[in-house]
Design a protein around this motif. Structure first.
Motif, short mmCIF file in Angstrom:
data_model
loop_
_atom_site.label_atom_id
_atom_site.label_comp_id
_atom_site.label_asym_id
_atom_site.label_seq_id
_atom_site.Cartn_x
_atom_site.Cartn_y
_atom_site.Cartn_z
N SER A 167 -10.35 1.42 -6.47
CA SER A 167 -11.69 1.90 -6.86
C SER A 167 -12.11 1.31 -8.20
O SER A 167 -13.26 1.48 -8.61
CB SER A 167 -11.69 3.43 -7.00
N ASP A 215 -6.35 5.47 -4.68
CA ASP A 215 -6.83 5.64 -6.06
C ASP A 215 -7.01 7.14 -6.32
O ASP A 215 -7.23 7.90 -5.36
CB ASP A 215 -8.18 4.90 -6.24
N ARG A 264 3.48 8.11 -17.67
CA ARG A 264 3.49 8.72 -16.33
C ARG A 264 2.95 7.75 -15.28
O ARG A 264 3.57 7.54 -14.24
CB ARG A 264 2.66 10.01 -16.34
N PHE A 295 -12.44 -1.72 -11.41
CA PHE A 295 -13.20 -2.96 -11.60
C PHE A 295 -12.55 -4.12 -10.85
O PHE A 295 -13.11 -4.70 -9.91
CB PHE A 295 -13.28 -3.21 -13.11
N LEU A 296 -11.33 -4.48 -11.23
CA LEU A 296 -10.65 -5.59 -10.56
C LEU A 296 -10.37 -5.22 -9.10
O LEU A 296 -10.57 -6.04 -8.19
CB LEU A 296 -9.34 -5.91 -11.29
N ALA A 317 -3.52 -0.37 -10.46
CA ALA A 317 -3.94 0.91 -11.06
C ALA A 317 -3.34 1.02 -12.46
O ALA A 317 -2.19 0.64 -12.69
CB ALA A 317 -3.44 2.07 -10.21
N GLY A 372 -5.47 9.87 -4.19
CA GLY A 372 -4.21 10.49 -4.59
C GLY A 372 -3.68 9.88 -5.87
O GLY A 372 -4.21 8.90 -6.37
N LEU A 407 -0.75 8.10 -8.09
CA LEU A 407 0.32 7.12 -7.95
C LEU A 407 1.71 7.75 -8.03
O LEU A 407 2.68 7.19 -7.52
CB LEU A 407 0.14 6.09 -9.09
N1 LIG Z 1 -9.53 -5.45 -17.79
C1 LIG Z 1 -8.75 -6.38 -18.35
O1 LIG Z 1 -9.19 -7.15 -19.23
C2 LIG Z 1 -7.34 -6.52 -17.92
C3 LIG Z 1 -6.76 -5.65 -17.00
N2 LIG Z 1 -5.46 -5.84 -16.62
C4 LIG Z 1 -4.86 -4.96 -15.60
O2 LIG Z 1 -5.66 -5.01 -14.43
C5 LIG Z 1 -5.55 -3.79 -13.71
C6 LIG Z 1 -6.94 -3.31 -13.32
O3 LIG Z 1 -7.68 -3.06 -14.50
P1 LIG Z 1 -9.23 -2.75 -14.46
O4 LIG Z 1 -9.77 -3.00 -13.13
O5 LIG Z 1 -9.81 -3.40 -15.65
O6 LIG Z 1 -9.21 -1.18 -14.77
P2 LIG Z 1 -10.00 0.03 -14.07
O7 LIG Z 1 -9.85 1.19 -14.98
O8 LIG Z 1 -11.37 -0.38 -13.69
O9 LIG Z 1 -9.16 0.27 -12.75
C7 LIG Z 1 -7.95 0.98 -12.71
C8 LIG Z 1 -7.96 1.92 -11.52
O10 LIG Z 1 -6.72 2.62 -11.49
C9 LIG Z 1 -6.97 3.94 -11.07
N3 LIG Z 1 -5.91 4.84 -11.50
C10 LIG Z 1 -5.62 5.19 -12.77
N4 LIG Z 1 -4.62 6.09 -12.77
C11 LIG Z 1 -4.26 6.28 -11.47
C12 LIG Z 1 -3.29 7.10 -10.83
N5 LIG Z 1 -2.50 7.94 -11.52
N6 LIG Z 1 -3.20 7.07 -9.49
C13 LIG Z 1 -4.02 6.26 -8.77
N7 LIG Z 1 -4.97 5.48 -9.32
C14 LIG Z 1 -5.08 5.48 -10.66
C15 LIG Z 1 -8.30 4.28 -11.73
O11 LIG Z 1 -8.94 5.39 -11.09
C16 LIG Z 1 -9.07 2.98 -11.59
O12 LIG Z 1 -9.87 2.97 -10.43
C17 LIG Z 1 -4.77 -2.85 -14.61
O13 LIG Z 1 -3.42 -2.82 -14.18
C18 LIG Z 1 -4.84 -3.48 -15.98
O14 LIG Z 1 -3.70 -3.18 -16.73
C19 LIG Z 1 -4.71 -6.87 -17.09
C20 LIG Z 1 -5.23 -7.75 -17.99
C21 LIG Z 1 -6.57 -7.65 -18.50
#
Ligand SMILES: NC(=O)C1=CN([C@@H]2O[C@H](COP(=O)(O)OP(=O)(O)OC[C@H]3O[C@@H](n4cnc5c(N)ncnc54)[C@H](O)[C@@H]3O)[C@@H](O)[C@H]2O)C=CC1
Ligand SMILES: CC(C)CCC[C@@H](C)[C@H]1CC[C@H]2C3=C(CC[C@]12C)[C@@]1(C)CCC(=O)C[C@@H]1CC3
Length: 345
Positions: free
Chosen positions: A18, A40, A91, A20-21, A77, A55, A57
């Protein structure tokens, strides 16, 4: 006799789908003929061909139901770096990743692709053309980085050809693009509060910013090349735009594209870093009484004032990776996608 149905190689799960990436990845996977299960804690959209499983993780049973008949899992996630909540990071990024690996093994998943981060080697000091063999940060600059290191180790160590469970980690850096909830919104918020007048340091530091579609491309290449005989099993790969840019030129281009003034006045890096550290400590001490989130955190100041760009030679060699969208086009498409964040909107 009961026959075990072999999971379809075109059925995959996106953990964190759900986000961004995650959502960009889901869209590309659908284009390529995959059917996708999204897992998610929140559901942010609906799409034909996608089954949503809401749910946590850390919940093994919930994960198992999302991974039925799935052969390939993408794990992207994570809590947002800005949350700065140690317990939450531990966690989700450590315990949750451990739970996911166990669930993958139980469900007969064959491939796991982790979204790690190039920041796992970043300690607040210059990284120039850093390769994957740099050691993990000994003193990670925040809880996000600390737990991303542990998460990557868990996933790469779980790679086991005997068990038929193959893993790989993609390390993107500074992801940007349409629907990004972090980089552009935080930047615009700072500009609207009059905080983007200053350049931290001399403004010549080079950084990688990676358009989201290039990150997606790297993930899919890794998934499709992950086979028992491939050199990529248990390894990490930098995925960037391969066009390091001055941090402050990138910020200025986005700001000017959205109608804001570019930063002009220079402030010494050590002074701003010291102030950010002080504010962070103050916020920590006062947390039980008042809650405030400084814009200039030590991590952000370090990222804004140092070189941090990475070589993606290993990805070019082993994955056949080449960025599919240039930095210029990526910035243009990103700016166009935020009409609501334009000056005066
Ligand atoms: N945005 C960036 O510049 C960078 C991001 N990353 C990695 O890319 C991945 C995606 O990041 P984004 O899309 O930017 O972040 P985001 O915050 O848009 O997406 C993360 C998703 O993980 C879900 N999530 C969080 N906790 C959860 C849980 N306990 N159970 C299930 N789902 C859960 C959130 O609801 C969210 O939809 C992450 O692992 C981040 O560490 C790595 C390098 C750079
Ligand atoms: C207030 C300004 C000094 C900075 C505004 C922009 C920042 C919010 C972003 C600039 C570099 C970005 C970045 C990340 C988050 C957003 C920025 C700090 C990450 C920490 C996201 C997660 C990662 O794995 C590494 C990223 C590095 C770059």
């Amino acid at each position: 006799m009961a026959t075990r149905v072999r999971p379809s190689s075109k059925r995959c799960a996106v953990i964190g789908g759900s986000g961004f990436l995650g959502r960009h990845l889901v869209e590309k996977l659908l284009d390529r003929g995959y059917s996708v299960s999204v897992f998610d804690i929140r559901q942010s959209y609906e799409l034909p061909g996608v089954t949503f499983h809401q749910g946590d993780l850390c919940d093994n049973q919930a994960l198992l139901s999302a991974m039925k008949d799935v052969s390939l899992v993408f794990h992207c996630a994570s809590p947002a770096p800005a949350s700065d909540d140690r317990k939450l990071f531990e966690r989700v990024n450590i315990q949750g990743t451990h739970t996911l690996i166990e669930a993958c093994l139980e469900a007969g998943v064959q491939k796991l692709v982790l979204t790690s981060s190039a920041s796992v080697v970043f300690e607040g000091k210059d990284v120039k053309n850093g390769r994957e063999d740099l050691p993990y940060a000994k003193k990670p600059i925040d809880y996000y980085t600390e737990t991303k290191i542990e998460q990557e180790k868990l996933v790469l160590e779980a790679c086991d050809k005997e068990k038929g469970f193959l893993t790989v980690a993609i390390r993107p850096h500074g992801i940007f693009g349409p629907r990004d909830p972090q980089l552009v919104p935080i930047l615009v918020d700072a500009a609207r509060r009059g905080k983007m007048k200053f350049i931290i340091g001399d403004g010549t530091n080079l950084v990688d910013f990676t358009f989201v579609e290039n990150v997606v491309h790297g993930h899919i290449l890794a998934a499709e090349r992950l086979r028992p005989d491939s050199p990529i099993c248990g390894k990490s790969y930098h995925i960037t735009n391969d066009e390091p840019v001055r941090f402050w030129d990138f910020m200025s281009e986005v700001l000017v594209g959205l109608g804001y003034a570019a930063p002009r006045y220079h402030l010494p890096y050590t002074l701003v870093y010291g102030l950010a550290l002080l504010l962070w400590l103050l916020a920590l001490i006062l947390r039980p009484l008042v809650s405030f989130k400084p814009t200039f955190t030590p991590m952000r100041v370090a990222l804004a004032g140092t070189h941090h760009y990475y070589s993606c030679d290993r990805a070019k060699r082993d994955l056949g990776y080449k960025p599919v969208v240039s930095l210029k086009d990526g910035i243009e498409r990103t700016v166009q996608s935020y009409p609501h964040l334009r000056q005066g909107a």
